[in-house]
Design a protein around this motif. Structure first.
Motif, mmCIF file in Angstrom:
data_model
loop_
_atom_site.group_PDB
_atom_site.id
_atom_site.type_symbol
_atom_site.label_atom_id
_atom_site.label_comp_id
_atom_site.label_asym_id
_atom_site.label_seq_id
_atom_site.Cartn_x
_atom_site.Cartn_y
_atom_site.Cartn_z
ATOM 1 N N GLU A 35 31.182 40.296 47.739
ATOM 2 C CA GLU A 35 30.260 39.179 47.900
ATOM 3 C C GLU A 35 30.021 38.484 46.574
ATOM 4 O OE1 GLU A 35 26.926 40.998 49.741
ATOM 5 O OE2 GLU A 35 26.057 41.733 47.869
ATOM 6 N N THR A 36 29.606 37.224 46.677
ATOM 7 C CA THR A 36 29.368 36.415 45.491
ATOM 8 C C THR A 36 28.259 35.422 45.789
ATOM 9 O OG1 THR A 36 30.453 35.077 43.783
ATOM 10 C CG2 THR A 36 31.063 34.608 46.070
ATOM 11 N N PHE A 37 27.625 34.938 44.710
ATOM 12 C CA PHE A 37 26.528 33.991 44.844
ATOM 13 C C PHE A 37 26.674 32.912 43.783
ATOM 14 C CE2 PHE A 37 25.149 38.085 46.373
ATOM 15 C CZ PHE A 37 24.558 37.784 47.594
ATOM 16 N N GLY A 38 26.185 31.722 44.071
ATOM 17 C CA GLY A 38 26.252 30.630 43.115
ATOM 18 C C GLY A 38 25.691 29.363 43.717
ATOM 19 N N SER A 57 33.550 24.522 33.405
ATOM 20 C CA SER A 57 32.393 23.772 33.885
ATOM 21 C C SER A 57 31.935 24.250 35.259
ATOM 22 C CB SER A 57 32.704 22.275 33.953
ATOM 23 O OG SER A 57 32.955 21.752 32.668
ATOM 24 N N TYR A 58 32.814 24.943 36.002
ATOM 25 C CA TYR A 58 32.459 25.443 37.334
ATOM 26 C C TYR A 58 31.855 26.844 37.297
ATOM 27 C CZ TYR A 58 34.687 21.602 39.895
ATOM 28 O OH TYR A 58 34.997 20.382 40.429
ATOM 29 N N HIS A 59 31.549 27.341 36.113
ATOM 30 C CA HIS A 59 30.936 28.671 36.004
ATOM 31 C C HIS A 59 29.669 28.751 36.858
ATOM 32 C CE1 HIS A 59 29.527 32.406 34.479
ATOM 33 N NE2 HIS A 59 28.686 31.923 33.578
ATOM 34 N N ARG A 60 29.583 29.781 37.677
ATOM 35 C CA ARG A 60 28.449 30.075 38.565
ATOM 36 C C ARG A 60 28.339 29.094 39.725
ATOM 37 N NH1 ARG A 60 22.602 31.197 36.143
ATOM 38 N NH2 ARG A 60 22.070 29.787 37.837
ATOM 39 N N GLN A 61 29.448 28.423 40.064
ATOM 40 C CA GLN A 61 29.451 27.524 41.212
ATOM 41 C C GLN A 61 30.485 27.978 42.235
ATOM 42 O OE1 GLN A 61 29.958 23.715 39.140
ATOM 43 N NE2 GLN A 61 27.844 23.205 39.668
ATOM 44 N N VAL A 62 30.133 27.824 43.508
ATOM 45 C CA VAL A 62 31.039 28.091 44.620
ATOM 46 C C VAL A 62 31.587 26.744 45.072
ATOM 47 C CG1 VAL A 62 31.212 28.914 47.003
ATOM 48 C CG2 VAL A 62 29.819 30.173 45.333
ATOM 49 N N VAL A 63 32.891 26.561 44.911
ATOM 50 C CA VAL A 63 33.510 25.266 45.142
ATOM 51 C C VAL A 63 34.032 25.167 46.573
ATOM 52 C CG1 VAL A 63 35.388 23.720 44.461
ATOM 53 C CG2 VAL A 63 34.105 24.970 42.718
ATOM 54 N N VAL A 64 33.659 24.092 47.241
ATOM 55 C CA VAL A 64 34.148 23.776 48.580
ATOM 56 C C VAL A 64 35.222 22.706 48.449
ATOM 57 C CG1 VAL A 64 33.539 22.940 50.884
ATOM 58 C CG2 VAL A 64 31.867 24.264 49.544
ATOM 59 N N ALA A 65 36.438 23.008 48.874
ATOM 60 C CA ALA A 65 37.529 22.030 48.826
ATOM 61 C C ALA A 65 37.431 21.125 50.051
ATOM 62 C CB ALA A 65 38.873 22.734 48.796
ATOM 63 N N THR A 66 37.315 19.807 49.821
ATOM 64 C CA THR A 66 37.244 18.891 50.961
ATOM 65 C C THR A 66 38.625 18.606 51.535
ATOM 66 O OG1 THR A 66 37.362 16.910 49.564
ATOM 67 C CG2 THR A 66 35.175 17.802 50.046
#
Length: 392
Positions: A35-38, A57-66
């Motif tokens: 599991e992960t959180f962001g 720059s995306y550190h601690r972010q969960v990226v959603v690919a459109t």
């Protein structure tokens, strides 16, 4: 020949995604289990996922690919923008069943598993993106361990928000690194690493610049000892309102008369150094198709962007500072967000400038490459002595 993805060669595991407002999606795990959180954010690029995942720059972010289909080119050993994957998690609609590219060394699934990055596939990313556009970027959790939405939501609500986060120390280099100039050396630049992408010093080196990438903890005395012709502040993660040390350093750089260029986080720090505020955007700009006008030339460029904060500066007038007049130099044509700043002396000399987007274009269009040439021109105009001695 196309190679099959390991994702479809192993037993499928259920995964759960829960947003902080209670909206949830069930899908299939890929990459690492666990599991992960962001902070959930969406990125609109149809290509360049490897560069996105390795962008600090995306550190601690969960990226959603459109883009609905991700992973078709696999993963290679040439396109990383740093030494590791920085995203906290990755969300896709359709993970490619095959990888088909002559440079591919392994699949996206394999690389995420190797680096311990949790992913979720086969969810309605269009619905998720629309939800984030309405509700804004928000905290999120992805888990293959806890599949009860109510229980995972409680874990999500315990995670810290991005507002107020000071993350530069997590991503900066520990020791200085030097990227030599390509061909004849013309200038020396000190690049303060707030989360720099590898292509940025490469673009400068191509223009005859020897780039000294230095930690964010660098002092003005350290910079003076390098005798740079210019100083650069990079992109990076977190809230610029929490980066007081970087603001103080940049003010000292301007006091020392060193020409300045900054991108992304470096634009926000420049804004604060000049006396402007910053604020969090509702869902930010992340993609490689953002239209920006350069108010200096009136030209429109399509740009690569990744930011969730922006500078609060007036678009219609200059602002006096102790160094000269500061004004907005670039603006986003979608929403009028400040996309660049410049500082000029009383006689019109350019002392420093910055943009909110990524002229190194990895990945992305090359419309903004001229900004590196503008930096070179500024240093050349300010340097009467040989390269490296102009600001001793």
């Amino acid at each position: 020949m196309p190679m099959p993805s390991s994702y479809h060669a192993r037993p499928l595991t259920e995964a759960l995604l829960v947003l902080e407002d209670g909206r949830w999606f069930r899908g299939i795990s890929f990459g690492a289990e666990g599991e992960t959180f962001g902070e959930a954010v969406f990125a609109t690029g149809m290509s360049g996922y490897q560069e996105t995942l390795t962008d600090p720059s995306y550190h601690r972010q969960v990226v959603v690919a459109t883009a609905p289909h991700i992973g078709n080119t696999g993963w290679n050993d040439e396109d990383d923008e740093s030494g590791r994957i920085w995203v906290a998690g990755y969300v896709v609609r359709d993970l490619s069943r095959v990888r088909s590219n002559w440079r591919s060394n392994r699949s996206l699934d394999e690389e995420l598993r190797a680096q311990g990055v949790v992913g979720i596939a086969e969810i309605d990313t269009r619905a998720l993106t629309r939800h984030l556009r309405e509700g804004g970027a928000m905290r999120v959790g992805i888990s293959t361990v806890e599949l009860d939405p109510a229980k995972l939501l409680q874990r999500v609500l315990e995670t810290p928000p991005m507002a107020g986060a000071h993350l530069v120390a997590d991503v900066t280099v520990s020791e200085p690194e030097v990227v030599p100039a390509v061909g004849e050396k013309r200038f020396t630049v000190a690049a303060v690493d707030l989360g720099i992408k590898d292509m940025t010093p490469t673009r400068m080196a191509e223009r005859g610049i020897e780039v000294h990438v230095v930690p964010a903890s660098v002092t003005i005395d350290d910079l003076r000892r390098l005798r740079p012709d210019g100083v650069f502040f990079s992109n990076g993660p977190g809230d610029p309102a929490a980066a007081d040390d970087a603001v103080t350093l940049l003010q000292e750089v301007l006091d020392a008369g060193m020409p300045y260029f900054g991108i992304c986080f470096g634009n926000q720090i420049f804004g604060r150094a000049l006396g402007f505020g910053t604020y969090k955007l509702k869902y930010g700009h992340r993609g490689i198709n953002q239209p920006v006008m350069d108010l200096t030339t009136r030209k429109v460029e399509i740009t690569a962007q990744n930011h969730g904060f922006a500078v609060d500066a007036p678009l219609d007038r200059a602002t006096p500072t102790r160094w000269g007049e500061a004004r907005v130099s670039h603006v986003c044509l979608n929403d009028d967000v400040v996309e660049g700043l410049e500082l000029r002396s009383a006689d019109g000399e350019l002392l420093g400038f910055s943009v909110q987007y990524h002229p190194e274009a990895a990945a992305g269009p090359h419309d903004a490459a001229y900004l590196f040439d503008r930096f070179v021109d500024m240093m050349a105009a300010r340097t009467d002595a040989p390269a490296g001695e102009g600001n001793a």
